[in-house]
Scaffold this motif. Sequence first.
Motif, PDB file in Angstrom:
ATOM      1  N   ASN A 192      70.564  10.390-121.785  1.00 12.54           N
ATOM      2  CA  ASN A 192      71.865  10.069-121.211  1.00 12.54           C
ATOM      3  C   ASN A 192      71.679   9.197-119.983  1.00 12.54           C
ATOM      4  OD1 ASN A 192      74.596  10.030-120.439  1.00 12.54           O
ATOM      5  ND2 ASN A 192      74.284  11.815-119.118  1.00 12.54           N
ATOM      6  N   GLY A 236      78.935  13.811-116.733  1.00 10.51           N
ATOM      7  CA  GLY A 236      78.272  15.039-116.309  1.00 10.51           C
ATOM      8  C   GLY A 236      77.968  15.085-114.829  1.00 10.51           C
ATOM      9  N   SER A 251      81.858  14.787-120.332  1.00  6.33           N
ATOM     10  CA  SER A 251      80.844  15.298-121.258  1.00  6.33           C
ATOM     11  C   SER A 251      80.365  14.185-122.158  1.00  6.33           C
ATOM     12  CB  SER A 251      81.422  16.433-122.102  1.00  6.33           C
ATOM     13  OG  SER A 251      80.513  16.816-123.120  1.00  6.33           O
ATOM     14  N   VAL A 252      79.063  14.168-122.429  1.00  8.78           N
ATOM     15  CA  VAL A 252      78.497  13.168-123.334  1.00  8.78           C
ATOM     16  C   VAL A 252      78.859  13.499-124.784  1.00  8.78           C
ATOM     17  CG1 VAL A 252      76.372  11.990-124.017  1.00  8.78           C
ATOM     18  CG2 VAL A 252      76.621  12.832-121.698  1.00  8.78           C
ATOM     19  N   ILE A 294      77.302  15.398-127.195  1.00 10.55           N
ATOM     20  CA  ILE A 294      76.257  15.351-128.223  1.00 10.55           C
ATOM     21  C   ILE A 294      76.205  16.696-128.952  1.00 10.55           C
ATOM     22  CG2 ILE A 294      73.745  15.262-128.599  1.00 10.55           C
ATOM     23  CD1 ILE A 294      74.968  12.555-128.188  1.00 10.55           C
ATOM     24  N   ALA A 339      65.586  15.976-124.707  1.00 17.71           N
ATOM     25  CA  ALA A 339      66.851  15.488-124.158  1.00 17.71           C
ATOM     26  C   ALA A 339      66.645  15.219-122.672  1.00 17.71           C
ATOM     27  CB  ALA A 339      67.959  16.508-124.359  1.00 17.71           C
ATOM     28  N   ASP A 386      68.211  13.567-119.066  1.00 16.64           N
ATOM     29  CA  ASP A 386      69.446  13.177-118.385  1.00 16.64           C
ATOM     30  C   ASP A 386      69.089  12.476-117.090  1.00 16.64           C
ATOM     31  OD1 ASP A 386      72.073  12.932-117.576  1.00 16.64           O
ATOM     32  OD2 ASP A 386      72.575  15.027-117.977  1.00 16.64           O
ATOM     33  N   THR A 401      72.806  19.877-115.889  1.00 17.99           N
ATOM     34  CA  THR A 401      74.057  19.344-116.414  1.00 17.99           C
ATOM     35  C   THR A 401      74.422  20.049-117.711  1.00 17.99           C
ATOM     36  OG1 THR A 401      72.865  17.649-117.657  1.00 17.99           O
ATOM     37  CG2 THR A 401      73.603  17.063-115.426  1.00 17.99           C
ATOM     38  N   GLU A 402      75.661  19.872-118.125  1.00 14.46           N
ATOM     39  CA  GLU A 402      76.080  20.424-119.427  1.00 14.46           C
ATOM     40  C   GLU A 402      75.205  19.861-120.548  1.00 14.46           C
ATOM     41  OE1 GLU A 402      80.184  20.607-122.037  1.00 14.46           O
ATOM     42  OE2 GLU A 402      79.294  18.671-121.511  1.00 14.46           O
ATOM     43  N   PHE A 403      74.870  18.585-120.454  1.00 11.83           N
ATOM     44  CA  PHE A 403      74.001  17.925-121.436  1.00 11.83           C
ATOM     45  C   PHE A 403      72.681  18.690-121.582  1.00 11.83           C
ATOM     46  CE2 PHE A 403      70.627  14.771-122.253  1.00 11.83           C
ATOM     47  CZ  PHE A 403      71.108  14.096-123.379  1.00 11.83           C
TER      48      PHE A 403
END
Length: 278
Positions: free
Chosen positions: A188, A193, A199-200, A202, A213, A215, A223-225
Amino acid sequence: MTRACVIGWPIAHSRSPLIHNHWLRQYGIDGSYTREPVKPEDLQTFLQSLQALGLAGCNVTVPHKETAFALAAIRDLSAVAVSAANTLWLEGGRLACANTDTYGFMANLDAAAPDWRKRAGPVLILGAGGSARAVVYGFLEAGIGDVRVFNRTLDRAQDLVRHFGARVSAHAWDDRNEHVPEAAVIVNTTTLGMNGAGSVGIEFTRAQSGAVAADLVYVPLETEFLQTARANGLIGVDGLGMLLHQAVPGFEKWFGVRPVVTSELYQIIARDIGGAKC
């Protein structure tokens, strides 16, 4: 005393002084690193005056990265690749520049997910701005043959294809989850985020277990990601490590010592942003 600084407009938010002054103390160097607010209309004059101001160089943050690149007489390949500079120094009295975001991202990825190269599959890049360019360049330099860029404005993603060539492909933002099952690494590079906003989107439930993953956002650290990725068996790589590693080449240029990114430094900055890990 050797002096360096970070410039931007605004600049009060920058954590670069925390990083560099920690290293100055750690290595017992007689030096200083400060924040200097520089308006866009004053940038050229400031950079032309580095020597007169007694500065060995500076870091550059928004909104000056592209203009600093244009003003530099000597350009490192890292800066040429992304048409932007974040690190400046004087070389024979001439202004030289580099973009250490690529180094910072790849060094952090290697440290946090050392086996990432062993995974088969494409790299998915979310976003197509300046940070995305630095990350794409890093993967291409690492020999990755399939880098897929997803952006809400498809033409911006296609700009990266035109810039970097056939190993990069451009895709519509809405198609991103169709590529998740194949992905070895998902990055990302957007601001989604940041401070918990946006929100991304995914669908990590479709990803390979053990995929990575990463970020670039580091406020918040988790982050939420990253939370969603880790909950679904992926290896999460936060953005704070990139911030720390990208500072290494500049410190070495200005102060003559190549510093080491340590867990102690990580915790110092993590506490400053209110998200220290246990």
